[in-house]
Write a protein that holds these residues in place. Structure first.
Motif, PDB file in Angstrom:
ATOM      1  N   VAL A 168      -5.512  13.523  -0.696  1.00 53.09           N
ATOM      2  CA  VAL A 168      -5.074  12.142  -0.916  1.00 53.09           C
ATOM      3  C   VAL A 168      -3.558  12.114  -0.802  1.00 53.09           C
ATOM      4  O   VAL A 168      -2.849  12.825  -1.508  1.00 53.09           O
ATOM      5  N   GLU A 169      -3.070  11.285   0.099  1.00 53.89           N
ATOM      6  CA  GLU A 169      -1.630  11.155   0.331  1.00 53.89           C
ATOM      7  C   GLU A 169      -1.015  10.152  -0.647  1.00 53.89           C
ATOM      8  O   GLU A 169       0.034  10.416  -1.232  1.00 53.89           O
ATOM      9  N   SER A 170      -1.656   8.993  -0.800  1.00 56.82           N
ATOM     10  CA  SER A 170      -1.146   7.987  -1.731  1.00 56.82           C
ATOM     11  C   SER A 170      -2.295   7.125  -2.233  1.00 56.82           C
ATOM     12  O   SER A 170      -3.342   7.036  -1.611  1.00 56.82           O
ATOM     13  N   CYS A 171      -2.041   6.482  -3.372  1.00 52.58           N
ATOM     14  CA  CYS A 171      -3.056   5.636  -3.993  1.00 52.58           C
ATOM     15  C   CYS A 171      -2.345   4.518  -4.730  1.00 52.58           C
ATOM     16  O   CYS A 171      -1.357   4.750  -5.421  1.00 52.58           O
ATOM     17  N   SER A 172      -2.868   3.318  -4.584  1.00 48.11           N
ATOM     18  CA  SER A 172      -2.319   2.166  -5.287  1.00 48.11           C
ATOM     19  C   SER A 172      -3.479   1.373  -5.877  1.00 48.11           C
ATOM     20  O   SER A 172      -4.346   0.901  -5.145  1.00 48.11           O
ATOM     21  N   VAL A 173      -3.490   1.227  -7.203  1.00 49.95           N
ATOM     22  CA  VAL A 173      -4.548   0.491  -7.886  1.00 49.95           C
ATOM     23  C   VAL A 173      -4.003  -0.872  -8.295  1.00 49.95           C
ATOM     24  O   VAL A 173      -2.939  -0.971  -8.895  1.00 49.95           O
ATOM     25  N   ASN A 174      -4.737  -1.923  -7.956  1.00 53.05           N
ATOM     26  CA  ASN A 174      -4.384  -3.279  -8.353  1.00 53.05           C
ATOM     27  C   ASN A 174      -5.377  -3.715  -9.412  1.00 53.05           C
ATOM     28  O   ASN A 174      -6.543  -4.000  -9.106  1.00 53.05           O
ATOM     29  N   PHE A 175      -4.920  -3.761 -10.663  1.00 51.11           N
ATOM     30  CA  PHE A 175      -5.804  -4.096 -11.783  1.00 51.11           C
ATOM     31  C   PHE A 175      -6.333  -5.522 -11.658  1.00 51.11           C
ATOM     32  O   PHE A 175      -7.511  -5.779 -11.903  1.00 51.11           O
ATOM     33  N   GLY A 176      -5.480  -6.457 -11.271  1.00 50.66           N
ATOM     34  CA  GLY A 176      -5.881  -7.861 -11.177  1.00 50.66           C
ATOM     35  C   GLY A 176      -6.972  -8.102 -10.153  1.00 50.66           C
ATOM     36  O   GLY A 176      -7.895  -8.878 -10.385  1.00 50.66           O
ATOM     37  N   LEU A 177      -6.883  -7.447  -9.015  1.00 52.04           N
ATOM     38  CA  LEU A 177      -7.884  -7.600  -7.961  1.00 52.04           C
ATOM     39  C   LEU A 177      -9.047  -6.635  -8.114  1.00 52.04           C
ATOM     40  O   LEU A 177     -10.032  -6.732  -7.387  1.00 52.04           O
ATOM     41  N   GLU A 178      -8.908  -5.663  -9.017  1.00 53.05           N
ATOM     42  CA  GLU A 178      -9.898  -4.600  -9.211  1.00 53.05           C
ATOM     43  C   GLU A 178     -10.154  -3.863  -7.905  1.00 53.05           C
ATOM     44  O   GLU A 178     -11.292  -3.667  -7.487  1.00 53.05           O
ATOM     45  N   GLN A 179      -9.063  -3.466  -7.254  1.00 54.78           N
ATOM     46  CA  GLN A 179      -9.144  -2.746  -5.985  1.00 54.78           C
ATOM     47  C   GLN A 179      -8.159  -1.595  -5.976  1.00 54.78           C
ATOM     48  O   GLN A 179      -7.168  -1.601  -6.703  1.00 54.78           O
ATOM     49  N   THR A 180      -8.452  -0.642  -5.130  1.00 64.63           N
ATOM     50  CA  THR A 180      -7.514   0.444  -4.877  1.00 64.63           C
ATOM     51  C   THR A 180      -7.438   0.679  -3.378  1.00 64.63           C
ATOM     52  O   THR A 180      -8.431   0.557  -2.669  1.00 64.63           O
ATOM     53  N   THR A 181      -6.241   0.989  -2.927  1.00 61.27           N
ATOM     54  CA  THR A 181      -6.032   1.350  -1.532  1.00 61.27           C
ATOM     55  C   THR A 181      -5.588   2.801  -1.519  1.00 61.27           C
ATOM     56  O   THR A 181      -4.617   3.167  -2.187  1.00 61.27           O
ATOM     57  N   VAL A 182      -6.311   3.613  -0.759  1.00 65.32           N
ATOM     58  CA  VAL A 182      -6.070   5.057  -0.746  1.00 65.32           C
ATOM     59  C   VAL A 182      -5.794   5.509   0.683  1.00 65.32           C
ATOM     60  O   VAL A 182      -6.562   5.210   1.593  1.00 65.32           O
ATOM     61  N   ALA A 183      -4.702   6.234   0.854  1.00 61.80           N
ATOM     62  CA  ALA A 183      -4.407   6.883   2.131  1.00 61.80           C
ATOM     63  C   ALA A 183      -4.733   8.363   1.957  1.00 61.80           C
ATOM     64  O   ALA A 183      -4.257   9.006   1.013  1.00 61.80           O
ATOM     65  N   TYR A 184      -5.553   8.893   2.842  1.00 64.35           N
ATOM     66  CA  TYR A 184      -6.002  10.274   2.688  1.00 64.35           C
ATOM     67  C   TYR A 184      -6.138  10.948   4.051  1.00 64.35           C
ATOM     68  O   TYR A 184      -6.256  10.283   5.078  1.00 64.35           O
ATOM     69  N   TRP A 185      -6.119  12.270   4.029  1.00 66.05           N
ATOM     70  CA  TRP A 185      -6.313  13.064   5.245  1.00 66.05           C
ATOM     71  C   TRP A 185      -7.805  13.335   5.385  1.00 66.05           C
ATOM     72  O   TRP A 185      -8.410  13.983   4.538  1.00 66.05           O
ATOM     73  N   GLN A 186      -8.380  12.840   6.454  1.00 70.13           N
ATOM     74  CA  GLN A 186      -9.813  12.932   6.690  1.00 70.13           C
ATOM     75  C   GLN A 186     -10.278  14.387   6.817  1.00 70.13           C
ATOM     76  O   GLN A 186     -11.418  14.702   6.512  1.00 70.13           O
ATOM     77  N   GLU A 187      -9.397  15.270   7.226  1.00 73.80           N
ATOM     78  CA  GLU A 187      -9.762  16.681   7.377  1.00 73.80           C
ATOM     79  C   GLU A 187      -9.946  17.372   6.026  1.00 73.80           C
ATOM     80  O   GLU A 187     -10.604  18.403   5.939  1.00 73.80           O
ATOM     81  N   HIS A 188      -9.337  16.813   4.967  1.00 74.96           N
ATOM     82  CA  HIS A 188      -9.349  17.482   3.665  1.00 74.96           C
ATOM     83  C   HIS A 188     -10.257  16.817   2.633  1.00 74.96           C
ATOM     84  O   HIS A 188     -10.657  17.454   1.657  1.00 74.96           O
ATOM     85  N   THR A 189     -10.551  15.542   2.807  1.00 74.84           N
ATOM     86  CA  THR A 189     -11.370  14.833   1.826  1.00 74.84           C
ATOM     87  C   THR A 189     -12.112  13.687   2.493  1.00 74.84           C
ATOM     88  O   THR A 189     -11.908  13.412   3.667  1.00 74.84           O
ATOM     89  N   SER A 190     -12.971  13.050   1.732  1.00 74.11           N
ATOM     90  CA  SER A 190     -13.751  11.925   2.262  1.00 74.11           C
ATOM     91  C   SER A 190     -13.792  10.810   1.217  1.00 74.11           C
ATOM     92  O   SER A 190     -13.405  11.005   0.056  1.00 74.11           O
TER      93      SER A 190
END
Length: 107
Positions: free
Chosen positions: A30-52
């Motif tokens: 996982v390169e970065s993660c941002s959680v938005n409590f108000g929207l109940e969402q998270t946006t995650v940037a990740y390396w597909q070779e290392h995780t899913s």
């Protein structure tokens, strides 16, 4: 690098959002993660070779919350989300009735 947005359930405060973010950031790849409590969402940037996305969802589940893909929700994910919502409603309803009974007893 891939980016995914997930719907989150089970968060009730900003500390919950911080716990989810911390759990996701601990997933290798996982390169970065941002959680938005108000929207109940998270946006995650990740390396597909290392995780899913499944690994990220497992990390969220392990932290006590639920994550569902935002745009690619299949029938299985929707059914799981509906079960979680029904359990939450049942829990709130039980608490309401216990509160009513205790209030009547105290009068």
């Amino acid at each position: 690098m891939e980016t995914v947005t997930l719907r989150l359930q089970g968060m009730s405060c900003a500390a919950c959002a911080t716990a989810v973010e911390r759990a996701i950031k601990q997933v290798p790849g996982v390169e970065s993660c941002s959680v938005n409590f108000g929207l109940e969402q998270t946006t995650v940037a990740y390396w597909q070779e290392h995780t899913s996305v499944a690994d990220i969802r497992q990390a969220v589940d392990a932290s006590g919350y639920q994550a569902f893909p935002l745009s690619t929700a299949g029938a299985e994910d929707e059914a799981a989300e509906k079960r979680v919502q029904e359990q939450a409603i049942a829990s709130i309803t039980r608490r309401l009735w216990v509160g009513i009974v205790l209030s009547v007893l105290l009068m």
